[in-house]
Design an enzyme around this catalytic site. Structure first.
Site, PDB file in Angstrom:
ATOM      1  N   HIS A 234      31.474  17.354  61.521  1.00 11.58           N
ATOM      2  CA  HIS A 234      30.961  18.587  62.114  1.00 11.58           C
ATOM      3  C   HIS A 234      29.924  19.159  61.163  1.00 11.58           C
ATOM      4  CE1 HIS A 234      30.559  22.372  64.114  1.00 11.58           C
ATOM      5  NE2 HIS A 234      31.284  21.882  65.108  1.00 11.58           N
ATOM      6  N   ARG A 279      25.641  16.585  67.180  1.00 12.83           N
ATOM      7  CA  ARG A 279      26.289  16.858  65.886  1.00 12.83           C
ATOM      8  C   ARG A 279      25.826  15.930  64.766  1.00 12.83           C
ATOM      9  NH1 ARG A 279      32.512  18.277  67.713  1.00 12.83           N
ATOM     10  NH2 ARG A 279      31.893  20.262  68.576  1.00 12.83           N
ATOM     11  N   HIS A 336      35.573  15.582  60.880  1.00 13.73           N
ATOM     12  CA  HIS A 336      36.099  16.441  61.937  1.00 13.73           C
ATOM     13  C   HIS A 336      36.960  15.692  62.954  1.00 13.73           C
ATOM     14  CE1 HIS A 336      36.228  19.870  64.533  1.00 13.73           C
ATOM     15  NE2 HIS A 336      35.538  19.301  65.503  1.00 13.73           N
TER      16      HIS A 336
HETATM   17  C1  FAD Z   1      38.844  22.927  63.588  1.00 14.78           C
HETATM   18  C2  FAD Z   1      38.879  22.059  64.809  1.00 14.78           C
HETATM   19  C3  FAD Z   1      38.279  22.484  65.977  1.00 14.78           C
HETATM   20  C4  FAD Z   1      38.316  21.676  67.125  1.00 14.78           C
HETATM   21  N1  FAD Z   1      37.781  22.163  68.287  1.00 14.78           N
HETATM   22  C5  FAD Z   1      37.930  21.430  69.424  1.00 14.78           C
HETATM   23  C6  FAD Z   1      37.515  21.955  70.672  1.00 14.78           C
HETATM   24  O1  FAD Z   1      37.039  23.061  70.752  1.00 14.78           O
HETATM   25  N2  FAD Z   1      37.685  21.185  71.778  1.00 14.78           N
HETATM   26  C7  FAD Z   1      38.239  19.934  71.743  1.00 14.78           C
HETATM   27  O2  FAD Z   1      38.361  19.286  72.781  1.00 14.78           O
HETATM   28  N3  FAD Z   1      38.639  19.417  70.562  1.00 14.78           N
HETATM   29  C8  FAD Z   1      38.513  20.132  69.412  1.00 14.78           C
HETATM   30  N4  FAD Z   1      38.955  19.609  68.226  1.00 14.78           N
HETATM   31  C9  FAD Z   1      39.607  18.299  68.242  1.00 14.78           C
HETATM   32  C10 FAD Z   1      41.001  18.431  68.853  1.00 14.78           C
HETATM   33  O3  FAD Z   1      41.581  19.635  68.410  1.00 14.78           O
HETATM   34  C11 FAD Z   1      41.888  17.272  68.464  1.00 14.78           C
HETATM   35  O4  FAD Z   1      41.267  16.064  68.726  1.00 14.78           O
HETATM   36  C12 FAD Z   1      43.197  17.296  69.253  1.00 14.78           C
HETATM   37  O5  FAD Z   1      43.765  18.571  69.184  1.00 14.78           O
HETATM   38  C13 FAD Z   1      44.158  16.250  68.716  1.00 14.78           C
HETATM   39  O6  FAD Z   1      45.422  16.498  69.256  1.00 14.78           O
HETATM   40  P1  FAD Z   1      46.617  15.508  68.951  1.00 14.78           P
HETATM   41  O7  FAD Z   1      47.770  16.029  69.725  1.00 14.78           O
HETATM   42  O8  FAD Z   1      46.176  14.126  69.166  1.00 14.78           O
HETATM   43  O9  FAD Z   1      46.857  15.669  67.370  1.00 14.78           O
HETATM   44  P2  FAD Z   1      47.162  16.955  66.489  1.00 14.78           P
HETATM   45  O10 FAD Z   1      46.998  18.200  67.250  1.00 14.78           O
HETATM   46  O11 FAD Z   1      46.385  16.832  65.240  1.00 14.78           O
HETATM   47  O12 FAD Z   1      48.697  16.783  66.141  1.00 14.78           O
HETATM   48  C14 FAD Z   1      49.133  15.759  65.279  1.00 14.78           C
HETATM   49  C15 FAD Z   1      50.610  15.913  65.038  1.00 14.78           C
HETATM   50  O13 FAD Z   1      51.119  14.755  64.398  1.00 14.78           O
HETATM   51  C16 FAD Z   1      51.980  15.130  63.334  1.00 14.78           C
HETATM   52  N5  FAD Z   1      52.043  13.999  62.395  1.00 14.78           N
HETATM   53  C17 FAD Z   1      51.037  13.335  61.785  1.00 14.78           C
HETATM   54  N6  FAD Z   1      51.514  12.325  61.038  1.00 14.78           N
HETATM   55  C18 FAD Z   1      52.865  12.352  61.182  1.00 14.78           C
HETATM   56  C19 FAD Z   1      53.938  11.574  60.648  1.00 14.78           C
HETATM   57  N7  FAD Z   1      53.742  10.538  59.815  1.00 14.78           N
HETATM   58  N8  FAD Z   1      55.213  11.899  60.980  1.00 14.78           N
HETATM   59  C20 FAD Z   1      55.462  12.941  61.809  1.00 14.78           C
HETATM   60  N9  FAD Z   1      54.481  13.707  62.347  1.00 14.78           N
HETATM   61  C21 FAD Z   1      53.206  13.407  62.041  1.00 14.78           C
HETATM   62  C22 FAD Z   1      51.351  16.398  62.808  1.00 14.78           C
HETATM   63  O14 FAD Z   1      52.275  17.150  62.044  1.00 14.78           O
HETATM   64  C23 FAD Z   1      50.987  17.070  64.139  1.00 14.78           C
HETATM   65  O15 FAD Z   1      52.119  17.699  64.679  1.00 14.78           O
HETATM   66  C24 FAD Z   1      38.928  20.400  67.071  1.00 14.78           C
HETATM   67  C25 FAD Z   1      39.508  19.960  65.889  1.00 14.78           C
HETATM   68  C26 FAD Z   1      39.501  20.775  64.759  1.00 14.78           C
HETATM   69  C27 FAD Z   1      40.155  20.287  63.506  1.00 14.78           C
END
Ligand code: FAD
Length: 502
Positions: A234, A279, A336
């Site tokens: 980002h 980006r 990011h």
């Molecule tokens: C600051 C920021 C802003 C963003 N803005 C946007 C946006 O506006 N729109 C958009 O579409 N996307 C956005 N993104 C991207 C988006 O948020 C993520 O791609 C998405 O939320 C990922 O969701 P997820 O459920 O895959 O993982 P996450 O939400 O990252 O959850 C991962 C989970 O896995 C757990 N975990 C990891 N390793 C282990 C392990 N070994 N054992 C047990 N638990 C584990 C963690 O504790 C967590 O609970 C943004 C990202 C960031 C960082």
């Protein structure tokens, strides 16, 4: 050792894992594991919003076209079509379970515009607090559900496989007293929803848990991984020494902020789309200024009602002594989002029996070489729904926990190891890469790995570097200064790594 079992084990309680738990609880009981609290997920941190073609001038086909263009000939068009067609239904589902999407004066959901989207199709909640609002609603929906058991502060370190290599469980370790190990067995499926890899880099927007554990776990279980070289940086994160790289959403540039250097030069002047270039282009422009010894700032002073439009960003800046309505905000790029990941169908199915991957950790073909903004929260939702539909059929094939074959468990990384990985990755696989730097990084990690053979972070970092080394071109977010052009012969050619291929 404590042993727990359930129909489904979900590793990760961000948006992908939480929605999957909600839906799968209709089909059986669920163990929802996370190494941190839900608040420490990428999902919670998301600011910008979630994309869906619900505007009167919009449609799934247009949304798909924009997604494919951003992905630079590395997307799977069928999967993109599915994602964009499902989007309206699923954002209305979010609304119906209580997500308070922002509305316009006519009471309709208001739609924002973001870079590379040809229509206004970004839904926000609480302005720039979309991820938090969505996660609060989804998390509340999980509460008091007797079929969902949450176990927080447990880090999964290994996937348990039977003699046929089917994944039948996971081994975790509490990351606080008494630090004990727990075995989790799954009757139907183990689902990785572990998010991204931002914390493998020195500067990142990702919370501390995003160290690529899912990549290391899947790799050791024999799953294929794809396109790990594509890491989105980002361009604009707060750059104040000693503070985390807090994200300043590009919606701020959309609202009129400009990027200037300390000499007062508008650094995006001369680019066709100015401050709203994709980006990767903006990130490289900032990087190049920083390399020349310039400081780079966001000038937001012309934005009316900044504090109302961007309450979270305003609050954070004030915390660091910067008032965006009066001061320039110092910014620089940070790791990011991971476009690649564990090869998975849109329903999460990987090439290892019993193992599923959803959300950011998965590579479905949606993002290609560059993610279209606000498509990732959407992908989490779409995958969770497709997974639940698939399980409705697949869970008939129940299996026994016969002869488990526990692979060697990984060992949680010390802060010292993580710091080394971050420094190496920033130098070797940062915004601009070349063969020399990548090889140098690999050599350094090889040495550290000799003393830390079971480090998840080193395993994931090495796979990213190997992938970056093998892609000898520049495409999307992957920029090689020694191969600065896109090579059309590599259109639709993926970088695949797996334990067996090594
Ligand atoms: C600051 C920021 C802003 C963003 N803005 C946007 C946006 O506006 N729109 C958009 O579409 N996307 C956005 N993104 C991207 C988006 O948020 C993520 O791609 C998405 O939320 C990922 O969701 P997820 O459920 O895959 O993982 P996450 O939400 O990252 O959850 C991962 C989970 O896995 C757990 N975990 C990891 N390793 C282990 C392990 N070994 N054992 C047990 N638990 C584990 C963690 O504790 C967590 O609970 C943004 C990202 C960031 C960082």
């Amino acid at each position: 050792m404590m042993v727990l079992d359930a129909d489904f084990i979900i590793v990760g309680s961000g948006l992908a894992g939480s929605v999957a738990a909600y839906l799968l609880s209709d089909q059986g009981n669920v163990l929802l594991l996370s190494k941190a609290l839900p608040i420490e997920s990428n999902s919670f941190a998301a600011q910008g919003g979630i994309a869906a073609a619900i505007g009167p001038d919009d449609g799934a086909k247009l949304h798909a076209k924009d997604t494919l263009e951003a992905g630079a000939e590395l997307c799977d068009s069928e999967v993109v079509a599915y994602l964009t067609e499902m989007a309206p239904k699923l954002v209305y589902w979010l609304r119906d379970i209580g997500v308070p999407f922002d509305k316009n004066s006519r009471g309709e959901i208001s739609l924002g515009l973001e870079g590379a989207h040809s229509r206004r199709r970004i839904l926000h909640a609480g302005g720039d607090a979309t991820g938090r609002k969505i996660m609060e609603t989804v998390t509340a929906a999980l509460e008091n559900n007797p079929r969902i058991q949450r176990v927080a502060n447990v880090q999964v370190l290994s996937l348990i496989q039977n003699q046929g290599k089917r994944v039948i469980g996971a081994l975790g370790q509490l990351n606080q007293e008494p630090f004990e190990h727990i075995k989790f067995y799954a009757r139907h499926a183990v689902i990785l929803a572990t998010g991204g890899i931002g914390q493998l880099f020195q500067r990142t927007t990702n919370p501390s848990g995003a160290t690529g554990d899912g990549i290391a776990l899947a790799y050791h279980a024999g799953a294929s991984l794809r396109d790990l070289e594509f890491v989105q940086f980002h361009p604009t994160t707060l750059d104040v020494e000693g503070y985390p790289a807090f994200l300043i959403s590009e919606a701020v540039r959309g609202a009129g902020a400009t990027l200037v250097n300390h000499l007062g030069e508008a650094i995006m002047e001369g680019y066709p789309q100015g401050d709203l270039e994709p980006r990767d282009v903006v990130a490289r422009a900032i990087y190049s200024n920083l390399q020349q010894g310039n400081r780079v700032y966001l000038d937001c002073r012309a934005i009316q009602d900044f504090a109302t439009k961007f309450p979270t960003i305003f609050e954070q800046c004030i915390l660091y002594g910067i008032n965006p309505t009066e001061n320039l905000i110092p910014v620089s790029p940070a790791a990011h989002f991971m476009m690649g990941g564990i090869v998975a169908e849109i329903n999460g199915k990987t090439d290892v029996s019993g193992l599923y991957a959803i959300g950011e950790v998965a590579s479905t073909g949606v993002h290609g070489a560059n993610r279209l903004a606000s498509n990732s929260l959407l992908e989490c939702l779409v995958m969770a729904f497709a997974l639940a539909e698939h399980m409705d059929f697949e869970r008939q094939n129940e299996h026994n926990f016969e002869e488990p074959n526990l692979s060697v468990p990984l060992i949680p990384d010390s802060q010292e190891v993580l710091e080394i990985v971050k420094t190496v990755m920033w130098e070797a696989a940062g915004i601009v890469r070349d063969k020399h730097a990548i090889k140098n990084g690999l050599n350094k990690l090889t040495i550290v790995q000799q003393h830390n053979p079971y480090s998840p972070a080193i395993c994931a970092a090495r796979l990213v570097l190997q992938s970056a080394l093998s892609r000898q071109e520049s495409r999307g977010a992957h920029f090689r200064s020694d191969f600065p052009k896109l090579d059309p012969r590599l259109d639709h050619v993926f970088t695949v790594v797996s334990f067996e291929l090594e």
